[in-house]
Design an enzyme around this catalytic site. Structure first.
Site, PDB file in Angstrom:
ATOM      1  N   HIS C 133      -5.940  -5.527   8.440  1.00  0.00           N
ATOM      2  CA  HIS C 133      -5.782  -4.999   7.086  1.00  0.00           C
ATOM      3  C   HIS C 133      -6.538  -3.670   7.027  1.00  0.00           C
ATOM      4  O   HIS C 133      -7.543  -3.502   7.714  1.00  0.00           O
ATOM      5  CB  HIS C 133      -6.392  -6.024   6.123  1.00  0.00           C
ATOM      6  CG  HIS C 133      -6.175  -5.764   4.668  1.00  0.00           C
ATOM      7  ND1 HIS C 133      -6.899  -4.830   3.968  1.00  0.00           N
ATOM      8  CD2 HIS C 133      -5.321  -6.332   3.772  1.00  0.00           C
ATOM      9  CE1 HIS C 133      -6.499  -4.847   2.692  1.00  0.00           C
ATOM     10  NE2 HIS C 133      -5.544  -5.741   2.550  1.00  0.00           N
ATOM     11  N   ASP C 210     -12.875 -10.901   9.538  1.00  0.00           N
ATOM     12  CA  ASP C 210     -12.228 -10.784   8.240  1.00  0.00           C
ATOM     13  C   ASP C 210     -11.492 -12.103   8.016  1.00  0.00           C
ATOM     14  O   ASP C 210     -10.417 -12.334   8.566  1.00  0.00           O
ATOM     15  CB  ASP C 210     -11.268  -9.595   8.266  1.00  0.00           C
ATOM     16  CG  ASP C 210     -10.397  -9.525   7.020  1.00  0.00           C
ATOM     17  OD1 ASP C 210     -10.485 -10.430   6.169  1.00  0.00           O
ATOM     18  OD2 ASP C 210      -9.615  -8.563   6.911  1.00  0.00           O
ATOM     19  N   GLN C 213      -7.850 -14.442   4.743  1.00  0.00           N
ATOM     20  CA  GLN C 213      -6.727 -15.377   4.690  1.00  0.00           C
ATOM     21  C   GLN C 213      -7.090 -16.727   5.298  1.00  0.00           C
ATOM     22  O   GLN C 213      -6.327 -17.689   5.157  1.00  0.00           O
ATOM     23  CB  GLN C 213      -5.509 -14.811   5.438  1.00  0.00           C
ATOM     24  CG  GLN C 213      -4.969 -13.504   4.873  1.00  0.00           C
ATOM     25  CD  GLN C 213      -4.287 -13.679   3.517  1.00  0.00           C
ATOM     26  OE1 GLN C 213      -3.893 -14.781   3.135  1.00  0.00           O
ATOM     27  NE2 GLN C 213      -4.184 -12.590   2.775  1.00  0.00           N
ATOM     28  N   LYS C 236      -8.466 -14.869  -3.592  1.00  0.00           N
ATOM     29  CA  LYS C 236      -7.417 -15.493  -2.788  1.00  0.00           C
ATOM     30  C   LYS C 236      -7.646 -16.987  -2.607  1.00  0.00           C
ATOM     31  O   LYS C 236      -6.876 -17.664  -1.927  1.00  0.00           O
ATOM     32  CB  LYS C 236      -7.344 -14.820  -1.404  1.00  0.00           C
ATOM     33  CG  LYS C 236      -6.890 -13.370  -1.454  1.00  0.00           C
ATOM     34  CD  LYS C 236      -6.620 -12.833  -0.051  1.00  0.00           C
ATOM     35  CE  LYS C 236      -6.747 -11.330   0.023  1.00  0.00           C
ATOM     36  NZ  LYS C 236      -5.592 -10.598  -0.483  1.00  0.00           N
ATOM     37  N   CYS C 376      -0.938  -3.369   2.956  1.00  0.00           N
ATOM     38  CA  CYS C 376      -2.199  -2.797   3.440  1.00  0.00           C
ATOM     39  C   CYS C 376      -2.387  -3.001   4.926  1.00  0.00           C
ATOM     40  O   CYS C 376      -3.499  -3.252   5.411  1.00  0.00           O
ATOM     41  CB  CYS C 376      -3.402  -3.361   2.682  1.00  0.00           C
ATOM     42  SG  CYS C 376      -3.381  -2.951   0.950  1.00  0.00           S
TER      43      CYS C 376
HETATM   44  C1  LIG Z   1      -6.734 -10.081   5.916  1.00  0.00           C
HETATM   45  C2  LIG Z   1      -7.212  -9.366   4.703  1.00  0.00           C
HETATM   46  N1  LIG Z   1      -8.290  -8.570   4.768  1.00  0.00           N
HETATM   47  C3  LIG Z   1      -8.758  -7.921   3.698  1.00  0.00           C
HETATM   48  C4  LIG Z   1      -8.172  -8.044   2.470  1.00  0.00           C
HETATM   49  C5  LIG Z   1      -8.765  -7.288   1.317  1.00  0.00           C
HETATM   50  O1  LIG Z   1      -9.285  -8.172   0.364  1.00  0.00           O
HETATM   51  P1  LIG Z   1      -9.906  -7.619  -0.991  1.00  0.00           P
HETATM   52  O2  LIG Z   1      -8.866  -6.684  -1.529  1.00  0.00           O
HETATM   53  O3  LIG Z   1     -10.075  -8.812  -1.840  1.00  0.00           O
HETATM   54  O4  LIG Z   1     -11.173  -6.930  -0.680  1.00  0.00           O
HETATM   55  C6  LIG Z   1      -7.035  -8.861   2.348  1.00  0.00           C
HETATM   56  C7  LIG Z   1      -6.314  -9.006   1.081  1.00  0.00           C
HETATM   57  O5  LIG Z   1      -5.903  -8.065   0.417  1.00  0.00           O
HETATM   58  C8  LIG Z   1      -6.553  -9.533   3.483  1.00  0.00           C
HETATM   59  O6  LIG Z   1      -5.481 -10.323   3.409  1.00  0.00           O
END
Ligand SMILES: Cc1ncc(COP(=O)(O)O)c(C=O)c1O
Ligand SMILES: Cc1ncc(COP(=O)(O)O)c(C=O)c1O
Lengths: 153, 421, 421, 153
Positions: C133, C210, C213, C236, C376
């Site tokens: 991401h 990270d 998910q 999430k 993203c």
């Molecule tokens: C794998 C992963 N990393 C990072 C993020 C970023 O999360 P957040 O926008 O809640 O900081 C997301 C979701 O948008 C994600 O699915």
């Protein structure tokens, strides 16, 4: 009102008339502790004499709970062999973590004597640090003093 | 209500705040005098939050579906609302942050990496004041330590105002940033920010305002302050926790590098290199505090409906009343201005030799909530030779009866500890 | 429900989610298949939020009054809950952030200023993967660009798994950090993180996950991952927006410098210099997202009550069902693993030559919410030669009937644009 | 269903059979635009001939709305004097910002002709960028072209 469960008469007495206050020489270890949430401070010195706590002297600013706690600390540990003083400190920590449980206070009465009056403070999480400030300084300073005299530190 | 006249009916307004009906231990009604720490929330804000989650919850700016469009419209609409609330010339100047602390860190952080003329480097100076909240000291300490710049500060007079007598020595060609509090959370002092901004701009320095206590209390116009950047925090102005705003001049924001990296702040991402979106999104990496921004907009709507002029007038009146009542209590010494001119609503004081913890604890047993401690402003306490103080702070829902309760409570504190002053 | 068996009654559980009863345009019921983007919230979380604001709202760790003690107990209690939820050895290892994006930025940021051996500087390398991401790419680009280090990445196989064939060339003595996604939000791939962590630790590199998910879908044990740091995000996993968690090994956190400066992260502040609190508070400057942490704890309690084993089993079953149903639709090409082994719940696909926006728009007109775009994750899209994809993602409230609606909807999309595949 | 208000038949026709697609030489200005939310891209070239738009050629990837919009752009501006082409572009922007207001579409019908079919897109904020992508590229590329030929840019 609940208030008197924290501010027992014995605590207020020590607060109004603290024992052993002031910084004295000689000393084997010194510790400075700060309570970050309120800015209270204590500087505390320990003088050992052959593993016996000869003197605890202290100075600082703080609330009635922290002041009284340091005064009672002085009464309890001066004259005690260091291992026993450390037991007392450990018991006091247990008391503070008991959430104000009377049974815990009762079981510690032999060891802590008057200091069991602090049991009520354990019900106020924001104040536990106040009561422990001097004791944390004591643990630190007594370790230094023990190391300095090449003892059981 | 006795003693003061307000532009709205305080008793009616109080009914919007469910927590004010709370009964505490020993059935004492809550007397909440800790609003400079955080404010209470009206039903209207809580309803808006709930409605958002129950009807429109989705991520923003990412999805082509009805919920996503509704959530995005509400979130971006919140930006419009906040822009209007502080009279920002453009909605793109409103950056949502967690709070003013994050906002100030954002500024201090990007200035380490900015292009000239904004970059702060070796030999440069950052000027703050001795009455700052830790949130407007530590970020600049970190910046100056890490970049080889120097931190300087404006001292205070005994009355708790900025000592501007040596301002010409403090603001020099080396000064890159002047960052100061608009209204002090400890002394209550309202600072002459427009004057200082003018002086700072003469040497080309950026002016940053910590308006955490100012925006909740005053009709606010960011450009009228003369500052380049203004930060404030939602939870002190009836909004949720977890949300704040950083306003910055559009051309300045456009010239600054990103803060955090992640989703939404990009234009294009390749493994080798990325390009970034324009402001405000450049500074809002990741999923923003969506519901919180919407809740903050509801808070701004609420304040606007009451009228910020009325809010300010009430704050002035209740503060004047409190200053008078407190000074009549033997042993009370007010820290900071003792009259209501150029002053916000926070009133810090000492009470004989009693410790703020002990004062606060006894007041609490009567249902009266004040703050005791250093209020995240240790340097100003040190300046006045003390470690901690007691602070009472009112807001639009505070009544004179609550101030009376405080004055009465202080008498009981004295009696409890058996002292006389 | 047909087709799959779950450890709980999905229809009963759905009644906890008010939004799932929503009717959209043309009276279509909502079919929410965008949970990888953000999840919906159960009543239990919304109730806890409201109760906090209506009964216990106060700032934390600062006030000696009943509300302050209640708020602090709830906030610090949330830390305990989250520590237990991911089996953290110590509550002091749980740092509250705005979300995983902030968490990853926190790590990348402090590593620029850390003492050896953690500091990332010239000649050092940071390793990520091509399926990250943006939130796990851009922070490391900023870090490496600003410190003179180098960013490298693990490529992907055509099946959408990490290409580990050249791992020995990628993980070397120069590698200071390996940061990767546990479960991909685009491909759905579940990565062999423990293996990679072992390899990284052999060269002394830090391992960052990270888990945005992963934590919502799997019974999670931070130490079992082998990582040093794990980030995830509240919105999430049924929690509010504006809150996330960063877990880190206690001794590591204790060795790292602060991130933002401000209230609560300090031990002592003087104008000249400050000292800092220990973890976790060192990394939580300013008023934290109090209500949001409490709401997230309510979400964790809810998931625990359902049982994370059950949640994971349902996710597996519904994903298997969806993979099968979708692959039966002519023109659908799944990106990433096509069977449910080592796979999370996000399913991204292309559909003939139709654009994800057009697919999403027609599905939306039927009440079906999916995501169309790059999610993203532009680099992984580029890797597969496309600019955007359509993604359907399920969660514990998703039914097979909703998957059927999606499959049926795709047929209508095809007809609407008058194409055949 | 509402969908047909966005996807009017004329839009779908342009999408299926785009006019003027492909990048051609010569050109006086070129612009590359990206829609950050979906990753869609367009590269668009403008060739001027004495302040008249001689050709608009383009290539990229995007949804039906962005593709059709670029095709209609080509039809509308090729052959027009640059000032008039800019007027058309301004009118298209107005249409997109009209929130789908039929009255706005009506008032712009003389200027935009078939392109008023895009009025329904204005009701979908997420899609407005799609419709505008090519037009942003046109504005940019035509300015470059004007500057290049020393014209009114
Ligand atoms: C794998 C992963 N990393 C990072 C993020 C970023 O999360 P957040 O926008 O809640 O900081 C997301 C979701 O948008 C994600 O699915
Ligand atoms: C003047 C001032 N600055 C900064 C802050 C910090 O605000 P926050 O904790 O919301 O970031 C506060 C309040 O705590 C404040 O009163």
């Amino acid at each position: 009102m609940q208030l008197t469960s924290m501010y027992q008469e014995i605590i207020l007495d020590h607060y109004r008339d603290p024992h052993g206050r002031g910084l004295r020489e000689p000393y084997g270890g010194e510790s400075h502790q700060v309570n970050p949430t309120c800015g209270d401070e204590v500087t505390l010195r320990v003088q050992l004499d052959d593993d016996v706590v000869r003197d605890v002297s202290y100075e600082g600013m703080g609330c009635s709970i922290s002041q009284a706690s340091q005064s009672i600390l002085h009464d309890l540990v001066v004259g005690q062999p260091l291992p026993r003083a450390r037991e007392i400190a450990a018991d006091f920590l247990t008391l503070m973590q008991s959430k104000g449980e009377p049974a815990v206070a009762e079981s510690l009465e032999d060891s802590l004597e008057d200091a069991v009056a602090f049991v009520g403070v354990g019900r106020y999480p924001a104040r536990i640090k106040c009561a422990l400030l001097g004791w944390m300084a004591f643990r630190d300073a007594s370790e230094q003093a023990a190391v300095a005299q090449g003892g059981t530190g | 209500m006795t003693g003061i006249v307000s532009g709205y009916d305080v008793e009616v307004l109080r009914k919007d705040f469910p927590i004010l009906e709370r009964r505490l231990a020993d059935d004492h009604p809550l007397v909440y005098l800790d609003s400079a720490n955080t404010s209470q929330k009206p039903r209207q804000v809580l309803d808006r939050l709930r409605e958002h989650y129950e009807q429109h919850n989705a991520n923003v700016a990412r999805a082509v579906h009805q919920l996503g469009e509704e959530a995005t419209a509400a979130f971006e609409g919140a930006r419009d609302t906040l822009a209007a609330f502080v009279k920002a010339p453009s909605r793109d100047e409103i950056i949502f942050t967690r709070g003013v602390t994050e906002g100030l860190n954002l500024v201090a952080n990007v200035l380490a990496w900015a292009e000239p003329p904004y970059r702060v480097g070796p030999g440069d100076e950052v000027l703050v004041t001795e009455m700052e909240h830790h949130s407007n000291i530590v970020p600049w300490q970190l910046l100056t330590q890490r970049t080889g710049a120097t931190l300087r500060w404006i001292g205070l007079t005994d009355e708790g105002r900025l000592d501007l007598s040596n301002l010409d020595e403090l603001i020099t060609e080396r000064t890159k940033v002047v960052s100061l509090v608009h209204v002090s959370n400890m002394l209550g002092t309202l600072n002459p920010v427009a004057d200082i901004a003018r002086r700072a701009h003469e040497v080309g320095a950026l002016v940053v305002l910590d308006a955490a206590q100012a925006v909740p209390q005053l009709p606010y116009d960011v450009t009228a302050t003369g500052a380049d950047i203004v930060g404030f925090t939602g939870h002190k102005m009836l909004g949720p926790t977890g949300i704040g705003v950083l306003w910055g001049r559009r051309d300045l924001l456009a010239a600054l590098p990103p803060f955090h990296g992640g989703g939404e702040m990009i234009e294009d991402v390749r493994m080798e290199r990325s390009t970034y979106a324009g402001p405000p999104h450049r500074f809002e990496a990741g999923t923003p505090p969506i519901a919180q921004a919407i809740g903050l907009a509801a808070a701004a709507d609420y304040l606007t409906a009451v009228g910020m002029d009325n809010v300010a007038a009430h704050e002035q009146a209740i503060t004047a009343y409190a200053l008078e009542r407190l000074q009549a209590v033997p042993g009370i010494r007010i820290l900071g201005p003792t009259t209501v001119e150029d002053r916000g609503g926070a009133i810090s004081f000492t009470y004989g030799t009693l410790h703020p913890h002990d004062i606060g604890q006894v007041l609490d047993s009567l249902g009266i909530a004040v703050r005791g401690g250093h209020h995240c402003a240790k340097p100003v306490h040190r300046r006045f030779g003390i470690g901690a103080s007691t602070r009472a702070s009112a807001y639009l829902y505070t009544t004179t009866a609550e101030i009376d309760a405080l004055a009465g409570g202080l008498e009981q504190v004295r009696r409890f500890f058996g002292v006389r002053f």
